[in-house]
Design an enzyme around this catalytic site. Structure first.
Site, PDB file in Angstrom:
ATOM      1  N   HIS A 133       0.869  -1.181   0.000  1.00 31.08           N
ATOM      2  CA  HIS A 133       0.000   0.000   0.000  1.00 31.08           C
ATOM      3  C   HIS A 133       0.907   1.233   0.000  1.00 31.08           C
ATOM      4  O   HIS A 133       2.016   1.183   0.537  1.00 31.08           O
ATOM      5  CB  HIS A 133      -0.840  -0.047   1.284  1.00 31.08           C
ATOM      6  CG  HIS A 133      -1.906   0.994   1.387  1.00 31.08           C
ATOM      7  ND1 HIS A 133      -1.643   2.281   1.800  1.00 31.08           N
ATOM      8  CD2 HIS A 133      -3.239   0.933   1.170  1.00 31.08           C
ATOM      9  CE1 HIS A 133      -2.775   2.964   1.826  1.00 31.08           C
ATOM     10  NE2 HIS A 133      -3.763   2.173   1.445  1.00 31.08           N
ATOM     11  N   ASP A 210       3.116  -4.580   8.129  1.00 35.74           N
ATOM     12  CA  ASP A 210       1.904  -3.781   7.955  1.00 35.74           C
ATOM     13  C   ASP A 210       0.730  -4.758   8.078  1.00 35.74           C
ATOM     14  O   ASP A 210       0.460  -5.539   7.162  1.00 35.74           O
ATOM     15  CB  ASP A 210       1.946  -3.109   6.575  1.00 35.74           C
ATOM     16  CG  ASP A 210       0.629  -2.443   6.204  1.00 35.74           C
ATOM     17  OD1 ASP A 210      -0.361  -2.612   6.939  1.00 35.74           O
ATOM     18  OD2 ASP A 210       0.600  -1.768   5.155  1.00 35.74           O
ATOM     19  N   GLN A 213      -4.433  -5.233   6.893  1.00 36.82           N
ATOM     20  CA  GLN A 213      -5.430  -6.143   6.321  1.00 36.82           C
ATOM     21  C   GLN A 213      -5.449  -7.507   7.000  1.00 36.82           C
ATOM     22  O   GLN A 213      -6.294  -8.343   6.668  1.00 36.82           O
ATOM     23  CB  GLN A 213      -5.172  -6.340   4.816  1.00 36.82           C
ATOM     24  CG  GLN A 213      -5.366  -5.097   3.983  1.00 36.82           C
ATOM     25  CD  GLN A 213      -6.820  -4.617   3.945  1.00 36.82           C
ATOM     26  OE1 GLN A 213      -7.750  -5.384   4.185  1.00 36.82           O
ATOM     27  NE2 GLN A 213      -7.021  -3.351   3.654  1.00 36.82           N
ATOM     28  N   LYS A 236     -10.491  -0.920  10.397  1.00 38.48           N
ATOM     29  CA  LYS A 236     -10.640  -2.107   9.535  1.00 38.48           C
ATOM     30  C   LYS A 236     -11.008  -3.333  10.364  1.00 38.48           C
ATOM     31  O   LYS A 236     -11.151  -4.426   9.844  1.00 38.48           O
ATOM     32  CB  LYS A 236      -9.358  -2.361   8.752  1.00 38.48           C
ATOM     33  CG  LYS A 236      -9.076  -1.256   7.714  1.00 38.48           C
ATOM     34  CD  LYS A 236      -7.880  -1.615   6.885  1.00 38.48           C
ATOM     35  CE  LYS A 236      -7.279  -0.432   6.173  1.00 38.48           C
ATOM     36  NZ  LYS A 236      -7.980  -0.056   4.945  1.00 38.48           N
ATOM     37  N   CYS A 374      -4.691   2.246  -3.784  1.00 41.41           N
ATOM     38  CA  CYS A 374      -3.452   2.782  -3.172  1.00 41.41           C
ATOM     39  C   CYS A 374      -2.301   1.810  -3.336  1.00 41.41           C
ATOM     40  O   CYS A 374      -1.455   1.669  -2.440  1.00 41.41           O
ATOM     41  CB  CYS A 374      -3.655   3.114  -1.693  1.00 41.41           C
ATOM     42  SG  CYS A 374      -4.778   4.466  -1.424  1.00 41.41           S
TER      43      CYS A 374
HETATM   44  N1  PMP Z   1      -1.643  -0.767   4.557  1.00 44.02           N
HETATM   45  C1  PMP Z   1      -2.593  -1.515   4.010  1.00 44.02           C
HETATM   46  C2  PMP Z   1      -2.258  -2.888   3.524  1.00 44.02           C
HETATM   47  C3  PMP Z   1      -3.894  -1.020   3.899  1.00 44.02           C
HETATM   48  O1  PMP Z   1      -4.835  -1.767   3.342  1.00 44.02           O
HETATM   49  C4  PMP Z   1      -4.180   0.282   4.365  1.00 44.02           C
HETATM   50  C5  PMP Z   1      -5.572   0.878   4.237  1.00 44.02           C
HETATM   51  N2  PMP Z   1      -6.185   0.650   3.019  1.00 44.02           N
HETATM   52  C6  PMP Z   1      -3.144   1.014   4.952  1.00 44.02           C
HETATM   53  C7  PMP Z   1      -1.894   0.459   5.038  1.00 44.02           C
HETATM   54  C8  PMP Z   1      -3.382   2.370   5.499  1.00 44.02           C
HETATM   55  O2  PMP Z   1      -4.278   2.322   6.572  1.00 44.02           O
HETATM   56  P1  PMP Z   1      -4.895   3.646   7.180  1.00 44.02           P
HETATM   57  O3  PMP Z   1      -5.435   4.416   6.022  1.00 44.02           O
HETATM   58  O4  PMP Z   1      -5.955   3.148   8.103  1.00 44.02           O
HETATM   59  O5  PMP Z   1      -3.799   4.366   7.881  1.00 44.02           O
END
Ligand code: PMP
Length: 416
Positions: A133, A210, A213, A236, A374
């Site tokens: 991401h 990270d 997910q 999430k 993203c």
């Molecule tokens: N890493 C991953 C794999 C994600 O899916 C996301 C959110 N889509 C993020 C980081 C960022 O998370 P947040 O926007 O809640 O900070």
């Protein structure tokens, strides 16, 4: 709307009562019952989480840690109770290892601007993967540029899996940090993070996972994984937005410089010198996000009550059903077609733009995500502008998937 005979997926999983706990699932969109398949972006919230927010503002609203009056003490107790719940949820060794942040993005940036800024020397290397991401790409690009370090990327194969041999080739004595996602948000691929951590540690590198997910779907045991940092977001995993967690090993957190300066993170301030607070408060400057921190606990309690294993079994069933049905559509290609996934199915359809599909599904009350998720470098790898992504949660049903399939088949006919 519910058909419990279809939904009697396995004994003990009471989908009907689970759905009743999520008030938003009762609403209609464009005249149709909401079908919410954008869970990888953010999950819906059970009533207990919503109630905790209302309760805090209605009965306990006070700043935490500082006051000696009853409201402050109650708010502090609830605020800190979440830390203990998170500690158990990810099996951290101590509550001092649980840092409250605004979300995964801030958790990763915290590590970048403290540990990495201090420890990356010119010519050192940071390894990320080709399926990250943007939140786990951009902070490392910024710090690598500032510290003159190099960013290396583990390539991804055609099925959306990491090329582990290539990872081993990338590892060197200059590798200082490996930062990879546990689960890809764009494809749902579960990465072999335990192996990655072992191999990185063998080279003396620190590893950040990270977990944005994975926290909702997989059992997380940071001691068993032996990761140095683990980042995730409350929103999430059935909790509120604006709240996240950074787990860090205590011995690392202790050596790290502070992130933001302000109230709460200090022990003593004089104009000559400031000394800093103990963990975890050293990294929590200013009035925190009290209400959302408090409301994360009922979210964790809810997941624990249903049980991750039960959730996983239900979601696996949904994923298998959706994948099978989707593959019946002519010209449809699943992006990240592999067999170690959580409940995300990402796909493209020949001759049809993902966004047009998204709009037509929304006209039927069905929420899917379209675009690059993203993860633009991953989309470039597959030479596509984006995908249609349906991501399932513990409250979704096969009946909802069938509704999506009906709408999708209709949309494809219109668009082709
Ligand atoms: N890493 C991953 C794999 C994600 O899916 C996301 C959110 N889509 C993020 C980081 C960022 O998370 P947040 O926007 O809640 O900070």
């Amino acid at each position: 709307m519910m058909n419990t005979t279809i939904e009697a997926t396995f004994k003990g999983y009471d989908i009907e009562s689970i759905r009743k706990d999520f008030p938003i699932l009762n609403r209609k969109v464009k005249g149709y019952p909401l079908v919410y398949f954008d869970n990888a972006a953010t999950s819906q919230k059970p009533q207990s989480v919503i109630d905790a927010l209302v309760h805090y503002y209605s009965y306990n609203n006070a700043n935490v840690h500082r006051g000696i009056h009853s409201l402050a003490e109650e708010a502090t107790a609830d605020f800190e109770a979440t830390r203990d719940a998170v500690k158990s949820f990810i099996n951290a060794q101590s509550r001092e290892e649980i840092i409250y942040t605004r979300g995964t993005t801030e958790s990763i940036n915290l590590v970048a601007y403290t540990w990495a800024k201090q420890n990356l020397a010119e010519g050192d290397e940071v390894i990320i993967s080709g399926m990250e991401h943007h939140s786990n790409i951009v902070p490392w690009q910024i710090i690598c540029e500032q510290n003159k370090a190099r960013l290396k990327v583990i390539p991804v194969n055609i099925n959306g899996e990491l090329l582990m041999d290539e990872f081993e080739n990338l590892l060197s004595d200059r590798t200082k940090l490996v930062a990879v996602n546990h689960v890809s948000n764009a494809m749902g691929t579960v990465n072999p993070v335990k192996t990655i951590i072992q191999k990185a540690h063998a080279k003396g590198a620190v590893v950040l996972i990270d977990g944005a997910q994975s926290a909702m779907h997989l059992d997380i045991d940071v001691q068993d994984l032996d990761c140095d940092f683990f980042a995730f977001s409350s929103h999430k995993l059935l909790g509120p937005t604006g709240m996240g967690i950074l787990y860090g090993k205590k011995e690392l957190l202790q050596t790290m410089p502070v992130f933001a300066g302000g109230g709460e993170m200090i022990r003593e301030v004089t104009f000559e010198k400031t000394t800093y607070n103990d963990l975890p408060y050293k990294f929590e400057a200013g009035t925190p996000n009290i209400a959302d921190a408090i409301a994360l606990k009922p979210a964790i309690d809810y997941i624990n009550k249903i049980g991750k294993e039960n959730i996983r079994r239900h979601e696996d069933m949904l994923l298998a059903h959706a994948t099978k049905k989707l593959k019946e559509i002519e010209g449809l290609k699943v992006i990240g077609d592999n067999d170690h996934k959580v409940s995300v199915v990402s796909f493209v359809i020949e001759g049809v733009h993902p966004q047009d599909i998204g709009v037509l599904l929304d006209n039927r009350g069905i929420a899917v995500r379209t675009g690059h998720h993203c993860a633009e470098p991953l989309m470039n790898h597959f030479c596509i502008p984006g995908t249609i992504r349906a991501s399932f949660a513990l409250y979704n049903t096969t009946e909802e998937i069938d509704l999506m399939m009906e709408a999708l088949n209709r949309a494809v006919k219109v668009l082709r």
